[in-house]
Design an enzyme around this catalytic site. Structure first.
Site, PDB file in Angstrom:
ATOM      1  N   LYS A 225       0.786  -1.296   0.007  1.00 13.68           N
ATOM      2  CA  LYS A 225       0.141   0.049   0.053  1.00 13.68           C
ATOM      3  C   LYS A 225       1.025   1.238   0.018  1.00 13.68           C
ATOM      4  CE  LYS A 225      -3.856  -2.013  -0.076  1.00 13.68           C
ATOM      5  NZ  LYS A 225      -4.857  -1.997   0.942  1.00 13.68           N
ATOM      6  N   ARG A 267      -3.859 -10.546   3.965  1.00  9.59           N
ATOM      7  CA  ARG A 267      -3.711 -10.795   2.517  1.00  9.59           C
ATOM      8  C   ARG A 267      -2.667 -10.046   1.927  1.00  9.59           C
ATOM      9  NH1 ARG A 267      -5.647  -7.239  -1.703  1.00  9.59           N
ATOM     10  NH2 ARG A 267      -6.706  -8.446  -3.609  1.00  9.59           N
TER      11      ARG A 267
END
Length: 285
Positions: A225, A267
């Site tokens: 991210k 994840r």
């Protein structure tokens, strides 16, 4: 703690690693790597096998990018991308999750034997909740997202996000149970990066245990991210240019911190490295 899914009762007494399989041309970190006209299916099949070999407990297959600003993908195109990979993945002996918000895709992949529906919209699209409720056992991951992918980072959330995220997730989970979906089928995801600032994302990590009060297992999705790049880059200008390989160590670090703060599923793209790090964490425990 058990996550009930279509074919598997997943033991969450130890953290589980969900390996990401993007069959998209435009995902922010690996777009096109496992998808291309003609050869994409073979690349995706091989990637599924590699992730399992690296230690993935389950696979998460997605045919539409949810990066900020990503355009919607037509239904027919998403089905063409996802169905061949799901059809193959369900033969590999691990739970298969499908990352989609379209009820038609949900129904199609569940018919093929998929185990989990992972929905960034938390089943808020018309007909989505009904598909999951009609299935006798599939698992579901409900994620918090502020606005939508096209606008979520243009005007991110304001104020203290932790109680807002907690309230939303508790509400959608309660509403789904009212449709007949057992609590044991539900996992919650705070939606790191989905309409939150860098500071808000790290607030969700620092105070993640507060989200456990909703009463459901948590899935954390920190992998690669931009918030990780924002705190590891030397300047704001270099965030967008930070090579994806340079995000691996920050991603693994965030995954371990999330697990240490109560997440039961992470994840990730970098499965092997995350599995190794969690073994060290487990040994220390």
């Amino acid at each position: 703690m058990i996550w009930q899914t279509s074919r598997f009762s997943i033991d969450l007494s130890q953290p589980r690693v969900m390996g990401i399989v993007n069959v998209t041309p435009d995902s922010f970190s690996d777009g096109g790597k496992f998808f291309s006209k003609g050869s994409g299916e073979r690349a995706a099949f091989d990637h599924c096998a590699r992730l399992i070999q690296d230690g993935a407990d389950m696979l998460d297959i997605g045919g539409e990018s949810s990066r900020p600003g990503a355009p919607p993908v037509p239904l027919a195109e998403e089905l063409a991308r996802v169905l061949p990979v799901v059809r193959h993945a369900v033969t590999l002996g691990v739970p298969v999750s499908v990352d989609t918000y379209k009820p038609e895709v949900m129904e199609a992949v569940l018919d093929l034997g998929a185990d989990i529906i992972n929905d960034i919209w938390a089943l808020r699209q018309p007909g989505a909740a009904a598909v999951v409720a009609a299935h006798p056992a599939c698992g579901v991951c409900l994620m918090h997202m502020h606005r939508e992918p096209q606008t979520m980072q243009v005007a991110p959330m304001e104020g203290d996000v932790v109680p807002q995220v907690l309230s939303f997730l508790a509400q959608v989970a309660t509403e789904l149970q009212a449709l007949g979906v057992a609590a044991g089928r539900i996992v919650l995801d705070p939606g790191i990066g989905f309409g939150k600032t860098v500071a808000q994302n790290f607030s969700l990590l620092a105070r993640q245990r507060e989200l456990l009060s909703a009463g459901y297992p948590l899935l954390a999705g920190w992998s690669r991210k931009s918030s990780l790049a924002a705190v590891t880059s030397t300047s704001l200008a270099s965030v967008a240019q930070l090579d994806i390989a340079d995000r691996m160590v920050p991603s693994v670090t965030a995954a371990v911190l999330a697990v240490d703060r109560g997440a039961r599923v992470v994840r990730v793209h970098d499965v092997r490295e995350t599995v190794q790090a969690l073994k060290v964490w487990g040994a220390a425990r």
